[in-house]
Design an enzyme around this catalytic site. Structure first.
Site, PDB file in Angstrom:
ATOM      1  N   ARG A   1     124.775  56.319  31.435  1.00  0.00           N
ATOM      2  CA  ARG A   1     123.544  56.600  30.697  1.00  0.00           C
ATOM      3  C   ARG A   1     123.547  58.075  30.312  1.00  0.00           C
ATOM      4  O   ARG A   1     124.075  58.909  31.039  1.00  0.00           O
ATOM      5  CB  ARG A   1     122.315  56.305  31.561  1.00  0.00           C
ATOM      6  CG  ARG A   1     122.064  54.843  31.777  1.00  0.00           C
ATOM      7  CD  ARG A   1     120.725  54.604  32.461  1.00  0.00           C
ATOM      8  NE  ARG A   1     120.714  55.044  33.833  1.00  0.00           N
ATOM      9  CZ  ARG A   1     120.152  56.149  34.285  1.00  0.00           C
ATOM     10  NH1 ARG A   1     119.495  56.958  33.466  1.00  0.00           N
ATOM     11  NH2 ARG A   1     120.200  56.476  35.553  1.00  0.00           N
TER      12      ARG A   1
ATOM     13  N   TYR B   1     128.138  51.595  26.232  1.00  0.00           N
ATOM     14  CA  TYR B   1     128.000  51.518  27.687  1.00  0.00           C
ATOM     15  C   TYR B   1     126.694  50.816  28.091  1.00  0.00           C
ATOM     16  O   TYR B   1     125.618  51.117  27.544  1.00  0.00           O
ATOM     17  CB  TYR B   1     128.053  52.920  28.325  1.00  0.00           C
ATOM     18  CG  TYR B   1     127.625  52.857  29.764  1.00  0.00           C
ATOM     19  CD1 TYR B   1     128.507  52.385  30.728  1.00  0.00           C
ATOM     20  CD2 TYR B   1     126.323  53.147  30.133  1.00  0.00           C
ATOM     21  CE1 TYR B   1     128.091  52.230  32.035  1.00  0.00           C
ATOM     22  CE2 TYR B   1     125.900  53.005  31.446  1.00  0.00           C
ATOM     23  CZ  TYR B   1     126.795  52.542  32.395  1.00  0.00           C
ATOM     24  OH  TYR B   1     126.376  52.376  33.685  1.00  0.00           O
ATOM     25  N   GLY B   2     126.775  49.957  29.071  1.00  0.00           N
ATOM     26  CA  GLY B   2     125.678  49.106  29.528  1.00  0.00           C
ATOM     27  C   GLY B   2     124.269  49.679  29.488  1.00  0.00           C
ATOM     28  O   GLY B   2     123.415  49.206  28.748  1.00  0.00           O
TER      29      GLY B   2
ATOM     30  N   LYS C   1     117.034  49.201  31.087  1.00  0.00           N
ATOM     31  CA  LYS C   1     116.258  50.436  31.274  1.00  0.00           C
ATOM     32  C   LYS C   1     115.329  50.700  30.080  1.00  0.00           C
ATOM     33  O   LYS C   1     114.198  51.152  30.260  1.00  0.00           O
ATOM     34  CB  LYS C   1     117.192  51.622  31.467  1.00  0.00           C
ATOM     35  CG  LYS C   1     118.177  51.469  32.614  1.00  0.00           C
ATOM     36  CD  LYS C   1     117.472  51.364  33.933  1.00  0.00           C
ATOM     37  CE  LYS C   1     118.486  51.432  35.078  1.00  0.00           C
ATOM     38  NZ  LYS C   1     117.825  51.292  36.385  1.00  0.00           N
TER      39      LYS C   1
ATOM     40  N   HIS D   1     110.860  50.827  38.889  1.00  0.00           N
ATOM     41  CA  HIS D   1     112.288  50.876  39.201  1.00  0.00           C
ATOM     42  C   HIS D   1     112.451  50.490  40.672  1.00  0.00           C
ATOM     43  O   HIS D   1     112.727  51.330  41.522  1.00  0.00           O
ATOM     44  CB  HIS D   1     112.781  52.307  38.928  1.00  0.00           C
ATOM     45  CG  HIS D   1     114.264  52.467  38.958  1.00  0.00           C
ATOM     46  ND1 HIS D   1     114.869  53.693  39.113  1.00  0.00           N
ATOM     47  CD2 HIS D   1     115.272  51.584  38.830  1.00  0.00           C
ATOM     48  CE1 HIS D   1     116.174  53.552  39.083  1.00  0.00           C
ATOM     49  NE2 HIS D   1     116.448  52.285  38.919  1.00  0.00           N
TER      50      HIS D   1
ATOM     51  N   SER E   1     118.827  56.850  42.128  1.00  0.00           N
ATOM     52  CA  SER E   1     120.213  56.391  42.100  1.00  0.00           C
ATOM     53  C   SER E   1     120.967  56.931  43.315  1.00  0.00           C
ATOM     54  O   SER E   1     120.630  57.994  43.830  1.00  0.00           O
ATOM     55  CB  SER E   1     120.901  56.896  40.836  1.00  0.00           C
ATOM     56  OG  SER E   1     120.227  56.402  39.719  1.00  0.00           O
TER      57      SER E   1
ATOM     58  N   CYS F   1     121.148  55.763  46.375  1.00  0.00           N
ATOM     59  CA  CYS F   1     120.501  55.661  47.690  1.00  0.00           C
ATOM     60  C   CYS F   1     120.637  54.252  48.277  1.00  0.00           C
ATOM     61  O   CYS F   1     119.956  53.910  49.230  1.00  0.00           O
ATOM     62  CB  CYS F   1     119.026  56.044  47.604  1.00  0.00           C
ATOM     63  SG  CYS F   1     118.771  57.791  47.300  1.00  0.00           S
TER      64      CYS F   1
ATOM     65  N   THR G   1     120.907  48.438  45.793  1.00  0.00           N
ATOM     66  CA  THR G   1     121.495  47.090  45.758  1.00  0.00           C
ATOM     67  C   THR G   1     121.871  46.651  47.177  1.00  0.00           C
ATOM     68  O   THR G   1     121.701  45.484  47.536  1.00  0.00           O
ATOM     69  CB  THR G   1     122.712  47.063  44.806  1.00  0.00           C
ATOM     70  OG1 THR G   1     122.269  47.526  43.523  1.00  0.00           O
ATOM     71  CG2 THR G   1     123.270  45.671  44.640  1.00  0.00           C
TER      72      THR G   1
ATOM     73  N   ASP H   1     116.820  45.961  41.014  1.00  0.00           N
ATOM     74  CA  ASP H   1     116.645  47.183  40.210  1.00  0.00           C
ATOM     75  C   ASP H   1     115.248  47.360  39.616  1.00  0.00           C
ATOM     76  O   ASP H   1     114.765  48.472  39.538  1.00  0.00           O
ATOM     77  CB  ASP H   1     117.688  47.200  39.080  1.00  0.00           C
ATOM     78  CG  ASP H   1     117.861  48.583  38.453  1.00  0.00           C
ATOM     79  OD1 ASP H   1     117.791  49.573  39.194  1.00  0.00           O
ATOM     80  OD2 ASP H   1     118.053  48.672  37.234  1.00  0.00           O
TER      81      ASP H   1
ATOM     82  N   ASN I   1     131.382  55.312  37.965  1.00  0.00           N
ATOM     83  CA  ASN I   1     130.232  54.521  37.494  1.00  0.00           C
ATOM     84  C   ASN I   1     130.707  53.191  36.890  1.00  0.00           C
ATOM     85  O   ASN I   1     130.061  52.639  36.018  1.00  0.00           O
ATOM     86  CB  ASN I   1     129.423  55.326  36.472  1.00  0.00           C
ATOM     87  CG  ASN I   1     128.095  54.672  36.144  1.00  0.00           C
ATOM     88  OD1 ASN I   1     127.460  54.045  37.006  1.00  0.00           O
ATOM     89  ND2 ASN I   1     127.666  54.773  34.890  1.00  0.00           N
TER      90      ASN I   1
ATOM     91  N   ASP J   1     121.168  47.342  59.742  1.00  0.00           N
ATOM     92  CA  ASP J   1     120.235  47.809  60.772  1.00  0.00           C
ATOM     93  C   ASP J   1     118.926  48.321  60.182  1.00  0.00           C
ATOM     94  O   ASP J   1     117.947  48.510  60.915  1.00  0.00           O
ATOM     95  CB  ASP J   1     120.911  48.855  61.664  1.00  0.00           C
ATOM     96  CG  ASP J   1     121.949  48.209  62.576  1.00  0.00           C
ATOM     97  OD1 ASP J   1     121.587  47.210  63.230  1.00  0.00           O
ATOM     98  OD2 ASP J   1     123.101  48.663  62.586  1.00  0.00           O
TER      99      ASP J   1
HETATM  100  C1  OXD Z   1     120.403  53.351  37.488  1.00  0.00           C
HETATM  101  C2  OXD Z   1     120.985  52.022  37.307  1.00  0.00           C
HETATM  102  O1  OXD Z   1     121.031  54.347  37.108  1.00  0.00           O
HETATM  103  O2  OXD Z   1     120.381  51.043  37.777  1.00  0.00           O
HETATM  104  O3  OXD Z   1     119.305  53.434  38.027  1.00  0.00           O
HETATM  105  O4  OXD Z   1     122.044  51.900  36.681  1.00  0.00           O
HETATM  106 MN    MN Z   2     118.410  51.507  38.418  1.00  0.00          MN
END
Ligand code: OXD
Ligand code: MN
Length: 587
Positions: free
Chosen positions: A69, A197-198, A206, A226, A248, A250, A253, A277, A369, A498
């Site tokens: 992005r 790019y996605g 987004k 988000h 991002s 952290c 997923t 997401d 990425n 955990d």
């Molecule tokens: C982000 C993503 O950058 O989900 O938050 O790709």
């Molecule tokens: Mn995201």
């Protein structure tokens, strides 16, 4: 196809602008999709992977200059700069349209215009919204078919309504000097040029589901956030849902798809993924906050994903997946990325398309990425409510970030308003994985910094107003920090599965089943209330990461004050008061 006049008029207008050789309406059918996959392979957009090991999976490489992005080239084209606010790039809509139309003009010559009708959220759900994306990229079509609900039923659900989002994507020459990702919230319009790019081109994600939708939510009284959504099932079979926002890097997923520790699994605890997401949330008839995941797939970061870190994400990529910018293992025609396993292929092609030996090369095989686009239905722990028209009721909202010292493992805000304060001050420290200095604090309110489609001061006010409407039915708001470091720089808390131990405390708090200790920042667990059974982790260490150090927080409060300055008059009075209360509590 559709007879919707607003749709047809817009397609005609865009067609006249970009001048395609032909137009194809996408219907999401397997038959059409298969034809497009074959065509993408024929023109070199995709490579077909090993059908036995990775059925229906493909590999794509973007241009080397087009791998992420581009926040610096992303604009909110609101009528006034003030309405885009201090955290967004702004462009005057008239100037933006002119510039973008000049770039887009005739750019589909010799190419096909694909018309993609898509629903964000289950088709027909009162929480869902419809979009139409025009693109000249088969890669975009095939990704959109995974990431959103694409079908002729979308046209039926839309009928003759004008409530739909217009998305124009033009690949052009992938020229980074002319790359622009522009959102026009007041026009329900997105225009993206010169990228493949996605995050820049899958306009449902987004651009629509966060930037445009956050604005729509403000105007219409709902929230686009988000956030991941997950369900926690207890041994009695009751499921409670939480939504969580993290910047991002952290582990969003990973948390969304976590597997509880064996001891808790044996007791009957389970985790179900609704989304990883984005969450769209509305107040339901019962007065509670209900959420859907508007997406239909996962656009996940590949590096670091492995059987241990995220078994369920990896399993999701085993069929029907498009991999972007990972390494191509030529020995068995599969894919590889850093952190997948300890056995990189020797006979491979790296993400830029050059021969690569993973055993000897200093270069990375996959771009940091690099991504997988995987259908949500593949996920072994996908929630039975994933397709639910009404969504799931949210019991708790969790904020978090990467903080070496400041934030305790978990704390509960004092109430909704205080929780909005916690979210507005959210921050994460940069890691060695990203370019630039390590340990620099980046404030990322509600993890929405690059995604809020309007003035962030108004966004905070909207949060406060939602809280007033929800009253005592509002989800409880928490903050977590899995990333406390010891003096040698090692993570103290084991994290991953955990973290379930912390989620269980959060659910117990929501149900009023467990006490807590009041501190200047909120309610922190009593150490003995975090279940450490079967974990090699002593209670004294736990106490050390539950502690709220006053001196550190005095400094934090000063930094929040600095951060707040940029919102000027639009910073709600309530948040100023919250900051003053924090300062007073720390005296
Ligand atoms: C982000 C993503 O950058 O989900 O938050 O790709
Ligand atoms: Mn995201």
């Amino acid at each position: 196809m559709t007879t919707n006049k607003t749709v047809l008029a817009w397609i005609d207008e865009m067609k006249a602008l970009v001048n395609p050789d032909n137009v194809v309406f996408i219907d999401g059918s397997e038959e059409q999709t298969e034809k497009l996959r074959a065509e993408a392979v024929a023109i070199g957009e995709l490579e077909k992977l090993n059908e036995e090991l990775l059925p229906d999976c493909y590999l794509h490489r973007t241009k080397v200059n087009d791998v992420a992005r581009v926040e610096g080239r992303t604009f909110i084209c609101a009528k006034t700069k003030e309405n885009a606010g201090p955290t967004n790039n702004w462009m005057d809509p008239k100037e933006a349209y002119k510039m973008l139309y000049d770039i887009a003009k005739d750019s589909y010559k010799g190419r096909t215009m694909y018309v993609i009708p898509f629903s964000m959220g289950p088709i027909g759900s009162p929480l869902a919204k419809i979009g139409v994306e025009l693109t000249d990229s088969i890669y975009v079509v095939l990704n959109m078919v995974i990431m959103t609900r694409v079908s002729n039923e979308v046209w039926t659900a839309l009928g003759d309504s004008n409530d739909w989002v217009r998305g124009l994507h033009c690949r052009c020459d992938i020229d980074e000097e002319k790359r622009y990702i522009c959102q026009f919230p007041e026009d329900n319009t997105i225009i993206s040029v010169n990228s493949g790019y996605g995050g820049n081109v899958l306009l449902g994600k987004k651009c629509f589901a966060l930037r445009i939708a956050s604005y729509q939510g403000w105007k219409e009284g709902w929230m686009a956030e988000h956030m991941l959504i997950l369900g926690i099932e207890n041994p009695q079979g009751e499921v409670k849902y939480v939504a969580a926002a993290f910047p991002s890097a952290c582990g969003k997923t990973n948390l969304a798809m976590m597997i509880p520790p064996k001891y808790l699994r044996d007791k009957g605890y389970k985790v179900w993924t609704v989304g990883d997401d984005i969450a769209w949330m509305r107040i339901g008839e019962d007065g509670r906050l209900w959420a859907i995941n508007p997406e239909n797939g996962f656009f996940g970061v590949a590096p670091g994903t492995n059987e241990k870190s995220n078994f369920n994400a990896l399993a999701s990529t085993k069929k029907g997946t498009i991999f972007t910018n990972v390494a191509h293992n030529l020995d068995n025609n599969t894919v590889w990325w850093e952190g997948l396993d300890k056995n990189p292929p020797e006979n491979a092609i790296e993400w830029k398309g050059n021969p690569w030996n993973g055993k000897t090369s200093e270069e990375k095989g996959a771009h940091p990425n690099s991504r997988f686009t995987a259908p949500a239905v593949n996920c072994p722990c996908i929630s039975s409510e994933f397709e639910s028209q009404s969504g799931v009721p949210i019991s708790a909202i969790i904020f978090g970030g990467r903080r070496a010292k400041t934030a305790p493992l978990v704390y509960q805000s004092k109430d909704w308003e205080n929780g909005v304060f916690v979210g507005s001050a959210m921050a994460s420290e940069t890691t060695a994985a990203a370019a630039g200095a390590v340990g620099v604090v980046r404030r990322d309110p509600m993890a929405m910094l690059p995604f809020c489609g309007y003035h962030m001061g108004d966004y905070f006010r909207h949060w406060l107003e939602m809280g007033k409407k929800l009253g005592d039915k509002a989800p409880k708001i928490f903050n977590v920090n899995w990333f406390r470091l010891d003096d040698e720089g090692h993570f103290i808390w084991p994290g991953f599965g955990d973290n379930m131990r912390v989620l269980n405390w959060i659910i117990d708090r929501c149900e009023g089943k467990v006490d807590a200790v009041e501190t200047p920042i909120g309610f922190v667990p009593k150490a003995e209330d975090i279940d450490l059974t079967d974990l090699d982790f002593d209670i004294e260490t736990l106490k050390s990461i539950l502690e709220v150090d006053k001196d550190t927080w005095v400094k934090e409060a000063a930094e929040i004050e600095e951060h707040y300055k940029k919102f000027g008059d639009r910073l709600p009075e309530e948040l100023k008061n919250q900051l003053n209360n924090l300062k007073a509590n720390l005296k």
